[in-house]
Enzyme design. Sequence first.
Site, short mmCIF file in Angstrom:
data_model
loop_
_atom_site.label_atom_id
_atom_site.label_comp_id
_atom_site.label_asym_id
_atom_site.label_seq_id
_atom_site.Cartn_x
_atom_site.Cartn_y
_atom_site.Cartn_z
N GLY A 52 0.83 -1.20 0.00
CA GLY A 52 0.00 0.00 0.00
C GLY A 52 0.87 1.25 0.00
CG HIS A 53 4.70 1.29 0.37
ND1 HIS A 53 4.41 0.15 1.10
CD2 HIS A 53 5.92 1.08 -0.16
CE1 HIS A 53 5.41 -0.70 1.00
NE2 HIS A 53 6.35 -0.17 0.24
CB ALA A 54 4.83 4.26 -4.73
NE ARG A 99 5.67 -0.73 -3.94
CZ ARG A 99 6.95 -0.94 -4.16
NH1 ARG A 99 7.61 -1.80 -3.44
NH2 ARG A 99 7.59 -0.22 -5.05
#
Length: 135
Positions: A52-54, A99
């Site tokens: 839940g991040h990049a 992702r």
Amino acid sequence: MKNRIEDCVMLDVPKITDSRGNLAVIEGNTLPFPFKRVYFLYDVPSDAHRGGHAHKEQQEFLIAVSGSFEVILDDGKNKKTITLNKPNKGLLLPTGIWRELGNFSSGAICLVFSSGTFLEEDYIREYEEFINLYL
């Protein structure tokens, strides 16, 4: 240049096979970046989500060393889901790709090689911020 989903590629991990079993090796130039951090996720409930991040600067390489899980990739315009389930194949994630990991099987272990040490400033944790930065 902005990375796209097409830049997320599967790479083979070199393996040595004999009657005693398989040995997979990651060293030297196995990965297209020098890695500075290795960590793994395990005992993840099947209904839980990770990621839940990049990342702004870090690249990562993910391997399902045991079991399986799905990686949902998002470049801001396109999405794609990839299932990782082989310990000698991994997913290369360049910078600027959102992702999410989910659908972990029982006993799944996700091994991650990262190009950098942990820096909170490198994370983009809000999807709206990700979209604003990369679109």
